[in-house]
Design an enzyme around this catalytic site. Structure first.
Site, PDB file in Angstrom:
ATOM      1  N   HIS A 160       0.846  -1.204   0.000  1.00  0.00           N
ATOM      2  CA  HIS A 160       0.000   0.000   0.000  1.00  0.00           C
ATOM      3  C   HIS A 160       0.878   1.249   0.000  1.00  0.00           C
ATOM      4  CE1 HIS A 160      -3.176  -2.674   2.027  1.00  0.00           C
ATOM      5  NE2 HIS A 160      -3.764  -2.202   0.938  1.00  0.00           N
ATOM      6  N   CYS A 247      -2.827   0.136   9.883  1.00  0.00           N
ATOM      7  CA  CYS A 247      -3.940  -0.642   9.327  1.00  0.00           C
ATOM      8  C   CYS A 247      -4.835  -1.285  10.377  1.00  0.00           C
ATOM      9  CB  CYS A 247      -3.432  -1.673   8.345  1.00  0.00           C
ATOM     10  SG  CYS A 247      -2.150  -2.696   8.940  1.00  0.00           S
TER      11      CYS A 247
HETATM   12  C1  CIR Z   1      -3.740  -7.825   3.093  1.00  0.00           C
HETATM   13  O1  CIR Z   1      -2.926  -8.306   2.302  1.00  0.00           O
HETATM   14  O2  CIR Z   1      -4.754  -7.243   2.716  1.00  0.00           O
HETATM   15  C2  CIR Z   1      -3.470  -7.992   4.571  1.00  0.00           C
HETATM   16  N1  CIR Z   1      -2.832  -9.254   4.789  1.00  0.00           N
HETATM   17  C3  CIR Z   1      -2.630  -6.887   5.098  1.00  0.00           C
HETATM   18  C4  CIR Z   1      -3.321  -5.556   5.025  1.00  0.00           C
HETATM   19  C5  CIR Z   1      -2.520  -4.451   5.619  1.00  0.00           C
HETATM   20  N2  CIR Z   1      -3.219  -3.232   5.506  1.00  0.00           N
HETATM   21  C6  CIR Z   1      -2.659  -2.055   5.469  1.00  0.00           C
HETATM   22  O3  CIR Z   1      -1.452  -1.920   5.492  1.00  0.00           O
HETATM   23  N3  CIR Z   1      -3.440  -0.998   5.343  1.00  0.00           N
END
Ligand code: CIR
Length: 252
Positions: A160, A247
């Site tokens: 991201h 997140c």
């Molecule tokens: C994903 O791949 O969507 C999750 N395993 C990790 C999401 C992390 N989110 C973020 O950094 N905003």
């Protein structure tokens, strides 16, 4: 008072989405106790924590940041880039409706909250693995009505935008410029992560304080030297699920 919405770590977290990180076993107890310590850090930073019910069947549901973009006058429900994550949006919708009027990103556009960095009335949106140009365009059209200007940034090799670029203080960005893509800092100063800490650019600003992973001491030193007031947390277990400190909450 600002409220931090969080969600418990689900039993299925070991089956989470992974893009740039190799799968390694996640110790559920350790992940849950680190997550509780993170919630305590949020409380220490002065916000009220509201933990939402754990969704054991949705492996990435602890990462609530990705399902909405919350601004002072509106919340935009996203359409996450990973299909497995789309049911998380329905789960957050009634909660956010308690706090803000709702707007939404609709198919076929894709947008993850982790790709959205709000800098006052300027909103940077990373186009990459999860967010597509259609997502940035839709968000831009929605937010224009609320007085915000969206700028698309072609993200580099990070999951991201906020993996590689976050706000660390008033007028101060923290970046891994090898991964962030080409962004315009505007009138912000930029602190670069230590070159041995490429994942160190994800910091969570909560009021005047910053929640920051203990795994990046050299970058932490740079931040402290610049006057940033850090609360460090061990976020190592959910880092195996490719999660950082931004997140795991939505600030409303
Ligand atoms: C994903 O791949 O969507 C999750 N395993 C990790 C999401 C992390 N989110 C973020 O950094 N905003």
């Amino acid at each position: 008072m600002t409220i931090a919405l969080t969600r418990g770590v689900p039993e299925s977290v070991g089956q989470c989405e992974l893009t740039h990180v190799e799968r390694s076993p996640i110790d559920l107890d350790a992940a849950r106790s680190q997550h509780a310590a993170y919630e305590a850090a949020l409380a220490k930073a002065g916000v009220a924590v509201r933990r939402l019910p754990t969704l054991d069947d949705l492996p990435d549901s602890v990462f609530v940041e990705d399902v909405a973009v919350v601004l002072s006058d509106v919340a935009v429900l996203t359409r996450p880039g990973a299909e497995s994550r789309r049911p998380e949006v329905e789960a957050i919708e009634p909660v956010l409706a308690e706090y803000r009027p709702l707007e939404r990103i609709v198919a076929p556009a894709r947008l993850d909250g982790g790709d959205v960095l709000v800098l006052g009335k300027r909103v940077l949106v990373g186009i990459g693995t999860r967010t597509d140009p259609g997502g940035a365009t839709q968000l831009g059209a929605i937010l224009k009505r609320y007085g915000y200007r969206v700028e698309a940034v072609r993200s580099g090799p990070a999951l991201h935008l906020k993996t590689a670029l976050t706000l660390a203080g008033p007028g101060l960005l923290l970046a891994n410029r090898r991964w962030s893509g080409d962004f315009d800092p505007g009138d912000h100063d930029v602190i670069d992560v230590d070159e041995n800490e490429p994942f160190g650019a994800n910091a969570l600003r909560v009021g005047p304080r910053v929640i920051y992973p203990s795994a990046f001491p050299a970058t932490a030193q740079r931040l402290s030297a610049a006057g940033v007031d850090l609360i460090t947390v061990d976020a190592s277990e959910l880092a195996r699920a490719e999660g950082g400190v931004t997140c795991c909450c939505l600030l409303v």
